[in-house]
Design a protein around this motif. Structure first.
Motif, PDB file in Angstrom:
ATOM      1  N   ALA A 190     -12.908   3.480   1.629  1.00 38.77           N
ATOM      2  CA  ALA A 190     -12.919   3.282   0.176  1.00 38.77           C
ATOM      3  C   ALA A 190     -11.535   3.475  -0.430  1.00 38.77           C
ATOM      4  O   ALA A 190     -11.241   2.926  -1.499  1.00 38.77           O
ATOM      5  N   ALA A 191     -10.681   4.244   0.220  1.00 37.68           N
ATOM      6  CA  ALA A 191      -9.333   4.514  -0.292  1.00 37.68           C
ATOM      7  C   ALA A 191      -8.360   3.458   0.238  1.00 37.68           C
ATOM      8  O   ALA A 191      -7.737   3.631   1.294  1.00 37.68           O
ATOM      9  N   LEU A 192      -8.288   2.341  -0.457  1.00 40.81           N
ATOM     10  CA  LEU A 192      -7.383   1.238  -0.117  1.00 40.81           C
ATOM     11  C   LEU A 192      -7.544   0.755   1.322  1.00 40.81           C
ATOM     12  O   LEU A 192      -6.575   0.381   1.986  1.00 40.81           O
ATOM     13  N   GLY A 193      -8.789   0.771   1.816  1.00 42.30           N
ATOM     14  CA  GLY A 193      -9.080   0.294   3.162  1.00 42.30           C
ATOM     15  C   GLY A 193      -8.947   1.343   4.241  1.00 42.30           C
ATOM     16  O   GLY A 193      -9.579   1.247   5.292  1.00 42.30           O
ATOM     17  N   HIS A 194      -8.142   2.357   4.004  1.00 42.80           N
ATOM     18  CA  HIS A 194      -7.932   3.464   4.952  1.00 42.80           C
ATOM     19  C   HIS A 194      -7.107   4.503   4.208  1.00 42.80           C
ATOM     20  O   HIS A 194      -6.120   4.154   3.535  1.00 42.80           O
ATOM     21  N   PRO A 195      -7.465   5.793   4.300  1.00 39.20           N
ATOM     22  CA  PRO A 195      -6.691   6.802   3.554  1.00 39.20           C
ATOM     23  C   PRO A 195      -5.203   6.804   3.869  1.00 39.20           C
ATOM     24  O   PRO A 195      -4.383   7.087   2.978  1.00 39.20           O
ATOM     25  N   ALA A 196      -4.837   6.501   5.103  1.00 40.00           N
ATOM     26  CA  ALA A 196      -3.409   6.461   5.438  1.00 40.00           C
ATOM     27  C   ALA A 196      -2.700   5.320   4.722  1.00 40.00           C
ATOM     28  O   ALA A 196      -1.504   5.413   4.427  1.00 40.00           O
ATOM     29  N   ASN A 197      -3.429   4.231   4.429  1.00 41.75           N
ATOM     30  CA  ASN A 197      -2.843   3.156   3.627  1.00 41.75           C
ATOM     31  C   ASN A 197      -2.490   3.670   2.232  1.00 41.75           C
ATOM     32  O   ASN A 197      -1.464   3.299   1.659  1.00 41.75           O
ATOM     33  N   ALA A 198      -3.387   4.501   1.680  1.00 41.52           N
ATOM     34  CA  ALA A 198      -3.150   5.048   0.345  1.00 41.52           C
ATOM     35  C   ALA A 198      -1.904   5.935   0.333  1.00 41.52           C
ATOM     36  O   ALA A 198      -1.081   5.865  -0.589  1.00 41.52           O
ATOM     37  N   VAL A 199      -1.755   6.767   1.363  1.00 38.83           N
ATOM     38  CA  VAL A 199      -0.578   7.644   1.432  1.00 38.83           C
ATOM     39  C   VAL A 199       0.692   6.817   1.642  1.00 38.83           C
ATOM     40  O   VAL A 199       1.751   7.120   1.057  1.00 38.83           O
ATOM     41  N   ALA A 200       0.599   5.755   2.447  1.00 40.56           N
ATOM     42  CA  ALA A 200       1.760   4.873   2.636  1.00 40.56           C
ATOM     43  C   ALA A 200       2.129   4.199   1.317  1.00 40.56           C
ATOM     44  O   ALA A 200       3.324   4.093   0.974  1.00 40.56           O
ATOM     45  N   TRP A 201       1.113   3.747   0.568  1.00 38.99           N
ATOM     46  CA  TRP A 201       1.381   3.160  -0.765  1.00 38.99           C
ATOM     47  C   TRP A 201       2.131   4.163  -1.632  1.00 38.99           C
ATOM     48  O   TRP A 201       3.103   3.814  -2.319  1.00 38.99           O
ATOM     49  N   LEU A 202       1.692   5.410  -1.608  1.00 34.83           N
ATOM     50  CA  LEU A 202       2.317   6.441  -2.421  1.00 34.83           C
ATOM     51  C   LEU A 202       3.768   6.664  -1.993  1.00 34.83           C
ATOM     52  O   LEU A 202       4.674   6.739  -2.835  1.00 34.83           O
ATOM     53  N   ALA A 203       4.003   6.782  -0.686  1.00 32.81           N
ATOM     54  CA  ALA A 203       5.362   7.011  -0.187  1.00 32.81           C
ATOM     55  C   ALA A 203       6.289   5.871  -0.592  1.00 32.81           C
ATOM     56  O   ALA A 203       7.437   6.094  -1.000  1.00 32.81           O
ATOM     57  N   ASN A 204       5.798   4.647  -0.518  1.00 25.78           N
ATOM     58  CA  ASN A 204       6.633   3.497  -0.856  1.00 25.78           C
ATOM     59  C   ASN A 204       6.834   3.369  -2.370  1.00 25.78           C
ATOM     60  O   ASN A 204       7.932   3.017  -2.830  1.00 25.78           O
ATOM     61  N   THR A 205       5.796   3.675  -3.134  1.00 23.04           N
ATOM     62  CA  THR A 205       5.912   3.606  -4.589  1.00 23.04           C
ATOM     63  C   THR A 205       6.861   4.684  -5.105  1.00 23.04           C
ATOM     64  O   THR A 205       7.717   4.421  -5.958  1.00 23.04           O
ATOM     65  N   LEU A 206       6.721   5.908  -4.583  1.00 28.13           N
ATOM     66  CA  LEU A 206       7.634   6.983  -4.994  1.00 28.13           C
ATOM     67  C   LEU A 206       9.050   6.717  -4.497  1.00 28.13           C
ATOM     68  O   LEU A 206      10.023   7.073  -5.165  1.00 28.13           O
ATOM     69  N   GLY A 207       9.162   6.099  -3.319  1.00 32.36           N
ATOM     70  CA  GLY A 207      10.480   5.789  -2.782  1.00 32.36           C
ATOM     71  C   GLY A 207      11.293   4.916  -3.720  1.00 32.36           C
ATOM     72  O   GLY A 207      12.522   5.046  -3.803  1.00 32.36           O
ATOM     73  N   GLN A 208      10.609   4.020  -4.448  1.00 25.57           N
ATOM     74  CA  GLN A 208      11.295   3.173  -5.421  1.00 25.57           C
ATOM     75  C   GLN A 208      11.883   4.004  -6.558  1.00 25.57           C
ATOM     76  O   GLN A 208      12.797   3.553  -7.253  1.00 25.57           O
ATOM     77  N   ARG A 209      11.368   5.207  -6.737  1.00 30.63           N
ATOM     78  CA  ARG A 209      11.855   6.099  -7.791  1.00 30.63           C
ATOM     79  C   ARG A 209      12.723   7.221  -7.225  1.00 30.63           C
ATOM     80  O   ARG A 209      13.020   8.191  -7.929  1.00 30.63           O
ATOM     81  N   GLY A 210      13.072   7.109  -5.942  1.00 26.16           N
ATOM     82  CA  GLY A 210      13.938   8.101  -5.328  1.00 26.16           C
ATOM     83  C   GLY A 210      13.252   9.409  -4.989  1.00 26.16           C
ATOM     84  O   GLY A 210      13.917  10.437  -4.814  1.00 26.16           O
ATOM     85  N   ILE A 211      11.923   9.386  -4.879  1.00 25.81           N
ATOM     86  CA  ILE A 211      11.131  10.598  -4.642  1.00 25.81           C
ATOM     87  C   ILE A 211      10.496  10.522  -3.254  1.00 25.81           C
ATOM     88  O   ILE A 211      10.023   9.465  -2.834  1.00 25.81           O
ATOM     89  N   SER A 212      10.481  11.650  -2.546  1.00 25.23           N
ATOM     90  CA  SER A 212       9.883  11.723  -1.210  1.00 25.23           C
ATOM     91  C   SER A 212       8.559  12.465  -1.237  1.00 25.23           C
ATOM     92  O   SER A 212       8.282  13.251  -2.153  1.00 25.23           O
ATOM     93  N   LEU A 213       7.742  12.213  -0.217  1.00 25.65           N
ATOM     94  CA  LEU A 213       6.633  13.111   0.107  1.00 25.65           C
ATOM     95  C   LEU A 213       7.209  14.137   1.077  1.00 25.65           C
ATOM     96  O   LEU A 213       7.647  13.781   2.171  1.00 25.65           O
ATOM     97  N   GLU A 214       7.229  15.389   0.676  1.00 25.58           N
ATOM     98  CA  GLU A 214       7.967  16.400   1.419  1.00 25.58           C
ATOM     99  C   GLU A 214       7.104  17.065   2.494  1.00 25.58           C
ATOM    100  O   GLU A 214       5.893  17.247   2.324  1.00 25.58           O
ATOM    101  N   ALA A 215       7.748  17.453   3.588  1.00 22.00           N
ATOM    102  CA  ALA A 215       7.075  18.233   4.624  1.00 22.00           C
ATOM    103  C   ALA A 215       6.465  19.483   3.991  1.00 22.00           C
ATOM    104  O   ALA A 215       7.110  20.149   3.176  1.00 22.00           O
ATOM    105  N   GLY A 216       5.231  19.772   4.364  1.00 21.31           N
ATOM    106  CA  GLY A 216       4.530  20.925   3.815  1.00 21.31           C
ATOM    107  C   GLY A 216       3.683  20.613   2.605  1.00 21.31           C
ATOM    108  O   GLY A 216       2.855  21.440   2.195  1.00 21.31           O
ATOM    109  N   GLU A 217       3.870  19.436   2.018  1.00 14.40           N
ATOM    110  CA  GLU A 217       3.084  19.091   0.835  1.00 14.40           C
ATOM    111  C   GLU A 217       1.672  18.649   1.194  1.00 14.40           C
ATOM    112  O   GLU A 217       1.401  18.161   2.297  1.00 14.40           O
ATOM    113  N   VAL A 218       0.783  18.812   0.222  1.00 17.16           N
ATOM    114  CA  VAL A 218      -0.588  18.313   0.304  1.00 17.16           C
ATOM    115  C   VAL A 218      -0.640  16.996  -0.469  1.00 17.16           C
ATOM    116  O   VAL A 218      -0.174  16.923  -1.613  1.00 17.16           O
ATOM    117  N   ILE A 219      -1.209  15.968   0.159  1.00 18.98           N
ATOM    118  CA  ILE A 219      -1.328  14.667  -0.487  1.00 18.98           C
ATOM    119  C   ILE A 219      -2.813  14.313  -0.579  1.00 18.98           C
ATOM    120  O   ILE A 219      -3.496  14.201   0.444  1.00 18.98           O
TER     121      ILE A 219
END
Length: 260
Positions: free
Chosen positions: A199-228
């Motif tokens: 249900a989450a964009l076809g696979h939850p990992a797809n959703a997290v990848a979308w987030l990483a790429n969308t934030l990357g456009q704004r210069g923001i990372s998903l940091e080690a240790g974070e909860v997503i």
């Protein structure tokens, strides 16, 4: 949008959060508001929370499932920030009056062991960077009156973040099929929603990848240790004082929360 107006609207949302009250939709007050404006307002809101002593512990993806899109009338994902002021422990009671118009979502949370930054992040990259996944409740809330939101309203309001609760197990994502795992959400002993990882964009990992790429456009990372938080797997369930909820996800485990 004028920077002073962005600051003013972020402050109004912060004040509404602290006072547990709602505002008229920003999209009605300011019909020309853009998604970029809304993310700037979100940044002001988060800056106020951090200035008050909270710290960022992760990020969330919102509006990933068709069920939630249909409920809200919002048809594209968004993102928000998680702080330590939003965290509740498994089974801990939440005082309902500290929220405004809460709804519960069952989700899969990713705990990262490596930093991810787009562009070019794939679902395989997400799984490789993940220490483990957990069953999670996100209790979404809105400072926008009666949930009358458009995409710009929920974005400005930090993707309608309320609080979240992580389950009691951390599972290696390679040990479970995150796309087909089933979710059951119970409220007061009755099943109120079912769903699956897809249900989450076809696979939850797809959703997290979308987030990483969308934030990357704004210069923001998903940091080690974070909860997503990867997005709701079914329709949202309204909650109030006296409700007890449990969500179970096949191969990952359960999570419970109660409201007083």
């Amino acid at each position: 949008m004028d920077p002073q107006l962005i600051e003013k609207l972020g402050d109004e949302l912060y004040d509404a959060l602290k006072a547990c009250r709602t505002l008229a939709p920003l999209s009605e007050q300011h019909p020309g508001i853009t998604i970029d404006d809304a993310y700037s307002i979100q940044q002001r809101l988060i800056a106020r929370r951090l200035a008050a002593g909270e710290r960022v512990v992760g990020k969330k993806i919102g509006v990933t499932s068709q069920a939630v899109m249909s409920m809200l009338g919002v048809y594209q994902p968004d993102f928000g920030w998680l702080t330590d002021g939003m965290v509740y422990n498994e089974g801990e009671a939440i005082v309902a009056s500290t929220l405004i118009q809460p709804k519960a979502e069952g989700e899969i949370a990713f705990v990262l062991k490596q930093t991810l930054k787009g562009p070019g992040v794939t679902a395989a990259d997400v799984l490789a960077a993940t220490e483990g996944v957990m069953t999670c409740f996100e209790i979404v809330d809105s400072r926008i009156r009666d949930w009358k939101i458009k995409i710009t309203d929920t974005v400005a309001d930090n993707a309608s973040c309320g609080v979240f609760v992580l389950g009691d197990r951390l599972v290696d994502p390679r040990e479970v099929d995150l796309g087909t795992c089933g979710m059951v959400l119970e409220k007061n002993g009755e099943i109120v929603a079912t769903g699956a990882g897809a249900a989450a964009l076809g696979h939850p990992a797809n959703a997290v990848a979308w987030l990483a790429n969308t934030l990357g456009q704004r210069g923001i990372s998903l940091e080690a240790g974070e909860v997503i938080l990867s997005g709701s797997l079914a329709a949202m369930a309204p909650v109030q004082a006296g409700d007890s909820l449990r969500v179970s996800i096949g191969g990952i485990g359960g999570c419970s929360v109660r409201f007083i």
